[in-house]
Design an enzyme around this catalytic site. Structure first.
Site, PDB file in Angstrom:
ATOM      1  N   HIS A   1      50.877  28.018  46.641  1.00 11.90           N
ATOM      2  CA  HIS A   1      51.314  26.802  46.100  1.00 11.90           C
ATOM      3  C   HIS A   1      52.756  27.209  45.619  1.00 11.90           C
ATOM      4  O   HIS A   1      53.140  28.188  44.994  1.00 11.90           O
ATOM      5  CB  HIS A   1      50.548  26.473  44.794  1.00 11.90           C
ATOM      6  CG  HIS A   1      49.264  25.800  45.125  1.00 11.90           C
ATOM      7  ND1 HIS A   1      48.708  24.805  44.160  1.00 11.90           N
ATOM      8  CD2 HIS A   1      48.392  25.801  46.108  1.00 11.90           C
ATOM      9  CE1 HIS A   1      47.729  24.390  44.835  1.00 11.90           C
ATOM     10  NE2 HIS A   1      47.270  25.012  45.981  1.00 11.90           N
TER      11      HIS A   1
ATOM     12  N   LYS B   1      47.989  33.553  32.776  1.00 12.68           N
ATOM     13  CA  LYS B   1      48.348  34.958  32.680  1.00 12.68           C
ATOM     14  C   LYS B   1      47.184  35.974  32.588  1.00 12.68           C
ATOM     15  O   LYS B   1      47.683  37.104  32.950  1.00 12.68           O
ATOM     16  CB  LYS B   1      49.428  35.219  31.758  1.00 12.68           C
ATOM     17  CG  LYS B   1      50.824  34.465  31.838  1.00 12.68           C
ATOM     18  CD  LYS B   1      51.614  35.024  33.029  1.00 12.68           C
ATOM     19  CE  LYS B   1      52.401  33.984  33.707  1.00 12.68           C
ATOM     20  NZ  LYS B   1      52.072  34.046  35.104  1.00 12.68           N
TER      21      LYS B   1
ATOM     22  N   TYR C   1      49.542  19.967  34.908  1.00  9.21           N
ATOM     23  CA  TYR C   1      49.214  20.312  33.383  1.00  9.21           C
ATOM     24  C   TYR C   1      49.699  18.979  32.767  1.00  9.21           C
ATOM     25  O   TYR C   1      50.781  18.497  33.001  1.00  9.21           O
ATOM     26  CB  TYR C   1      50.162  21.350  33.077  1.00  9.21           C
ATOM     27  CG  TYR C   1      49.911  22.709  33.401  1.00  9.21           C
ATOM     28  CD1 TYR C   1      50.109  23.188  34.977  1.00  9.21           C
ATOM     29  CD2 TYR C   1      49.173  23.910  32.792  1.00  9.21           C
ATOM     30  CE1 TYR C   1      49.540  24.255  35.352  1.00  9.21           C
ATOM     31  CE2 TYR C   1      48.812  24.923  33.179  1.00  9.21           C
ATOM     32  CZ  TYR C   1      48.934  25.221  34.673  1.00  9.21           C
ATOM     33  OH  TYR C   1      48.629  26.516  35.083  1.00  9.21           O
TER      34      TYR C   1
ATOM     35  N   PRO D   1      44.787  30.432  28.317  1.00  5.94           N
ATOM     36  CA  PRO D   1      44.891  30.331  29.951  1.00  5.94           C
ATOM     37  C   PRO D   1      45.935  29.345  30.446  1.00  5.94           C
ATOM     38  O   PRO D   1      46.070  29.342  31.530  1.00  5.94           O
ATOM     39  CB  PRO D   1      43.522  29.853  30.312  1.00  5.94           C
ATOM     40  CG  PRO D   1      42.812  29.291  29.284  1.00  5.94           C
ATOM     41  CD  PRO D   1      43.390  30.091  27.942  1.00  5.94           C
TER      42      PRO D   1
ATOM     43  N   TYR E   1      55.924  31.464  35.183  1.00  8.47           N
ATOM     44  CA  TYR E   1      54.663  31.191  35.816  1.00  8.47           C
ATOM     45  C   TYR E   1      54.296  31.751  37.263  1.00  8.47           C
ATOM     46  O   TYR E   1      53.268  32.492  37.238  1.00  8.47           O
ATOM     47  CB  TYR E   1      54.773  29.639  36.104  1.00  8.47           C
ATOM     48  CG  TYR E   1      53.184  29.060  36.277  1.00  8.47           C
ATOM     49  CD1 TYR E   1      52.914  29.030  37.783  1.00  8.47           C
ATOM     50  CD2 TYR E   1      52.588  28.348  35.482  1.00  8.47           C
ATOM     51  CE1 TYR E   1      51.552  28.732  37.948  1.00  8.47           C
ATOM     52  CE2 TYR E   1      51.399  28.067  35.718  1.00  8.47           C
ATOM     53  CZ  TYR E   1      50.791  28.217  37.121  1.00  8.47           C
ATOM     54  OH  TYR E   1      49.562  27.453  37.134  1.00  8.47           O
TER      55      TYR E   1
HETATM   56  P1  FAS Z   1      36.489  40.865  32.107  1.00  7.37           P
HETATM   57  O1  FAS Z   1      36.177  40.334  30.604  1.00  7.37           O
HETATM   58  O2  FAS Z   1      36.821  40.154  33.476  1.00  7.37           O
HETATM   59  O3  FAS Z   1      35.591  42.052  32.485  1.00  7.37           O
HETATM   60  C1  FAS Z   1      35.232  42.891  31.575  1.00  7.37           C
HETATM   61  C2  FAS Z   1      33.932  43.653  32.049  1.00  7.37           C
HETATM   62  O4  FAS Z   1      33.405  44.691  31.278  1.00  7.37           O
HETATM   63  C3  FAS Z   1      32.678  42.472  32.350  1.00  7.37           C
HETATM   64  O5  FAS Z   1      32.116  42.501  33.556  1.00  7.37           O
HETATM   65  C4  FAS Z   1      31.865  42.545  31.189  1.00  7.37           C
HETATM   66  O6  FAS Z   1      30.419  42.702  31.589  1.00  7.37           O
HETATM   67  C5  FAS Z   1      31.864  44.339  30.859  1.00  7.37           C
HETATM   68  N1  FAS Z   1      31.479  45.016  29.805  1.00  7.37           N
HETATM   69  C6  FAS Z   1      31.716  44.547  28.438  1.00  7.37           C
HETATM   70  N2  FAS Z   1      31.200  45.180  27.357  1.00  7.37           N
HETATM   71  C7  FAS Z   1      30.578  46.364  28.280  1.00  7.37           C
HETATM   72  C8  FAS Z   1      29.955  47.355  27.899  1.00  7.37           C
HETATM   73  N3  FAS Z   1      29.569  47.678  26.441  1.00  7.37           N
HETATM   74  N4  FAS Z   1      29.508  48.557  28.784  1.00  7.37           N
HETATM   75  C9  FAS Z   1      29.844  48.033  30.110  1.00  7.37           C
HETATM   76  N5  FAS Z   1      30.575  47.123  30.742  1.00  7.37           N
HETATM   77  C10 FAS Z   1      30.855  46.242  29.954  1.00  7.37           C
HETATM   78  N6  FAS Z   1      42.412  33.771  32.780  1.00  7.37           N
HETATM   79  C11 FAS Z   1      43.318  32.839  33.507  1.00  7.37           C
HETATM   80  O7  FAS Z   1      44.408  33.157  33.964  1.00  7.37           O
HETATM   81  N7  FAS Z   1      42.899  31.530  33.764  1.00  7.37           N
HETATM   82  C12 FAS Z   1      41.887  31.205  33.263  1.00  7.37           C
HETATM   83  O8  FAS Z   1      41.400  30.070  33.610  1.00  7.37           O
HETATM   84  C13 FAS Z   1      40.981  32.003  32.695  1.00  7.37           C
HETATM   85  N8  FAS Z   1      39.748  31.520  32.002  1.00  7.37           N
HETATM   86  C14 FAS Z   1      39.028  32.264  31.333  1.00  7.37           C
HETATM   87  C15 FAS Z   1      37.613  31.529  30.871  1.00  7.37           C
HETATM   88  C16 FAS Z   1      36.908  32.788  30.169  1.00  7.37           C
HETATM   89  C17 FAS Z   1      35.251  32.003  29.580  1.00  7.37           C
HETATM   90  C18 FAS Z   1      37.145  33.890  29.553  1.00  7.37           C
HETATM   91  C19 FAS Z   1      36.519  34.742  28.827  1.00  7.37           C
HETATM   92  C20 FAS Z   1      38.505  34.513  30.439  1.00  7.37           C
HETATM   93  C21 FAS Z   1      39.132  33.484  31.098  1.00  7.37           C
HETATM   94  N9  FAS Z   1      40.516  33.909  31.683  1.00  7.37           N
HETATM   95  C22 FAS Z   1      41.277  33.168  32.453  1.00  7.37           C
HETATM   96  C23 FAS Z   1      40.800  35.416  31.608  1.00  7.37           C
HETATM   97  C24 FAS Z   1      40.090  36.218  32.496  1.00  7.37           C
HETATM   98  O9  FAS Z   1      40.442  35.758  33.772  1.00  7.37           O
HETATM   99  C25 FAS Z   1      40.674  37.505  32.204  1.00  7.37           C
HETATM  100  O10 FAS Z   1      41.894  37.791  32.041  1.00  7.37           O
HETATM  101  C26 FAS Z   1      40.212  38.632  33.170  1.00  7.37           C
HETATM  102  O11 FAS Z   1      38.911  38.322  33.591  1.00  7.37           O
HETATM  103  C27 FAS Z   1      40.415  39.679  32.726  1.00  7.37           C
HETATM  104  O12 FAS Z   1      39.756  40.868  33.631  1.00  7.37           O
HETATM  105  P2  FAS Z   1      39.037  42.061  32.574  1.00  7.37           P
HETATM  106  O13 FAS Z   1      40.034  42.813  31.900  1.00  7.37           O
HETATM  107  O14 FAS Z   1      38.563  42.906  34.004  1.00  7.37           O
HETATM  108  O15 FAS Z   1      37.925  41.677  31.665  1.00  7.37           O
HETATM  109  C1  PHB Z   2      42.077  27.594  36.978  1.00  8.57           C
HETATM  110  O1  PHB Z   2      42.025  27.128  38.170  1.00  8.57           O
HETATM  111  O2  PHB Z   2      40.898  27.908  36.573  1.00  8.57           O
HETATM  112  C2  PHB Z   2      43.109  27.654  36.178  1.00  8.57           C
HETATM  113  C3  PHB Z   2      44.538  27.463  36.616  1.00  8.57           C
HETATM  114  C4  PHB Z   2      45.483  27.691  35.821  1.00  8.57           C
HETATM  115  C5  PHB Z   2      45.553  27.970  34.566  1.00  8.57           C
HETATM  116  C6  PHB Z   2      44.203  28.030  33.803  1.00  8.57           C
HETATM  117  C7  PHB Z   2      42.958  27.997  34.640  1.00  8.57           C
HETATM  118  O3  PHB Z   2      46.805  27.969  33.856  1.00  8.57           O
END
Ligand code: FAS
Ligand code: PHB
Length: 389
Positions: A72, A296, A200, A292, A383
């Site tokens: 994009h 980032k 957005y 989000p 961005y």
């Molecule tokens: P993660 O949370 O992805 O992974 C951590 C891992 O550790 C998980 O698999 C968990 O099960 C494991 N873990 C936890 N406790 C443990 C334990 N006691 N023992 C062993 N394992 C354990 N970011 C965006 O950029 N855009 C978005 O739209 C967006 N939407 C999101 C929606 C939600 C609901 C959440 C929670 C986050 C969102 N994020 C978004 C942020 C997300 O993408 C994170 O930045 C990304 O998952 C980070 O990756 P990790 O650091 O690997 O953490």
């Molecule tokens: C998504 O596609 O999930 C998404 C994209 C951009 C954002 C947040 C979430 O800033």
């Protein structure tokens, strides 16, 4: 069991770190509390900065992303019928990759499997020990049996709720936090995206985001007050609210359909300092959270992995520990720049209960963005992702 680096968490941070270390000949074992199916069932981020896309390619995990992802060159920022396309390519000569975090995680799992990566799922009661000694170890339960992994280093890739950050001595950790009074209600639907690029949309009713995973899979979000329950949001209610927050021509062409996933994510800004204590390093959401709005979260996890894996490779290859001792400061500088941008995008586009003055200032901020190429370049630069170095 014994390994060089024990990695807690098989999300994108843990899997990408394990892959990069393996390619440098460094052993690791990944401990994950859930099953692989559970990890792969999460719907999260959708936008990859060039830095992350390049890291996935270098790690031999970029093929499906390049085949199925979308490059994009811009995004649209709308406020009512005032709209501006932020043209990344023209403003900063860079682009972003639209490819779901779920797919990134899938690809990382496949790569780890292909290279005999050791990932232990359903590891219970993971606990960290001896992190301020040169012989740290991790204990956990697997099928009711107590296990132990002796290692040189522990990477806490266990997300916001994991045990790693909690293993820091309380007097050695400072946290900075802002909790927003709203969350994002997100929906995934097997419908064609409403637009070629992301939209957005700020609106007096609240923020909305039109995103996508492919030409037949759309991802939409609306801002909802904290405390909202997803069961109070039927698909019809969601679609009506989304349409009410989009420019009229966009709303009129929106294709709706049944949700195949629907969830509410709370929004917070959070940073833990420092990211290192002894032989323990916090990576990704374990150390920081962003709203989000700036796309980032996943991308910051990637730059943490880049810095930590580089430091570990220098240590094992040349006995040079400067990358490890400098990890926290280097990662935190990029983290805070992304925290600022994510906070700015969130403040600019979401509905807050604000004073009249703040409403006017926000309107002026949007007016400046819509009318100044310099302001648009600043948004574009952040961005697409600030440089790793
Ligand atoms: P993660 O949370 O992805 O992974 C951590 C891992 O550790 C998980 O698999 C968990 O099960 C494991 N873990 C936890 N406790 C443990 C334990 N006691 N023992 C062993 N394992 C354990 N970011 C965006 O950029 N855009 C978005 O739209 C967006 N939407 C999101 C929606 C939600 C609901 C959440 C929670 C986050 C969102 N994020 C978004 C942020 C997300 O993408 C994170 O930045 C990304 O998952 C980070 O990756 P990790 O650091 O690997 O953490
Ligand atoms: C998504 O596609 O999930 C998404 C994209 C951009 C954002 C947040 C979430 O800033």
């Amino acid at each position: 069991m014994k390994t060089q680096v024990a990695i807690i968490g098989a999300g994108p941070s843990g899997l990408l770190l394990s892959q990069r270390l393996h390619l440098a000949g460094i052993e690791s074992i990944v401990l994950e509390r859930h099953s692989r199916e559970h990890v792969l069932g999460r719907i999260r981020a959708g936008v990859l900065e060039q830095g992350l896309a390049d890291m996935l390619r270098q790690a031999g995990v970029g093929e499906r992303m390049d085949a199925e992802g979308e490059i994009h060159e811009g995004v649209e920022i709308a406020f009512g019928d005032n709209r501006i396309r932020i043209n990344f390519e023209q403003l900063v000569g860079k682009t972003v990759m639209v490819y779901g975090q779920t797919e990134v995680t899938h690809d990382l799992y496949d790569a780890r499997d292909a290279m005999g990566g050791r990932i232990i799922h359903q590891a219970e009661d993971v606990a960290l020990h001896g992190i301020d000694t040169d012989k740290p170890y991790v204990t956990f339960k697997k099928d009711g049996v107590e296990e132990r992994i002796d290692c040189d280093f522990i990477a806490g890739c266990d997300g916001f709720h994991g045990p790693s950050r909690k293993a820091f001595p309380a007097d050695k950790l400072t946290v900075f936090e802002k909790v927003y009074p709203f969350g994002w209600l997100g929906i995934l639907s097997e419908t064609p995206p409403v637009a070629e690029e992301l939209i957005y949309s700020g609106h007096p009713r609240g923020f909305a985001l039109c995103s996508l995973r492919s030409r037949v899979l759309s991802r939409y979000y609306v801002q909802v007050p904290s405390g909202e329950k997803v069961e109070d949001w039927s698909d019809d209610r969601f679609w009506e609210e989304l349409k009410s927050r989009l420019p009229a021509d966009v709303a009129s062409t929106l294709v709706t359909g049944p949700s195949i996933e629907k969830s509410i994510a709370p929004l917070r800004s959070f940073v833990a300092e420092p990211l290192t204590h002894g032989r323990l390093f916090l990576v990704g959401d374990a150390g920081h959270i962003v709203p989000p709005t700036g796309a980032k979260g996943l991308n910051l996890a990637a730059s943490d992995v880049f810095y930590l894996s580089s430091g570990l490779i220098d240590f094992y290859r040349a006995g040079d520990d400067s990358g490890l001792s400098g990890y926290s400061a280097k990662a935190l500088r990029r983290i805070w720049l992304a925290e600022r941008f994510s906070w700015w995008m969130t403040t600019l586009l979401h509905k807050f209960d604000e004073e009249a003055f703040d409403v006017r200032v926000k309107r002026a901020e949007l007016d400046y963005l819509m009318s100044s190429e310099t302001a648009q370049r600043a948004l574009a630069e952040n961005y697409v992702g600030l440089p790793y170095d």
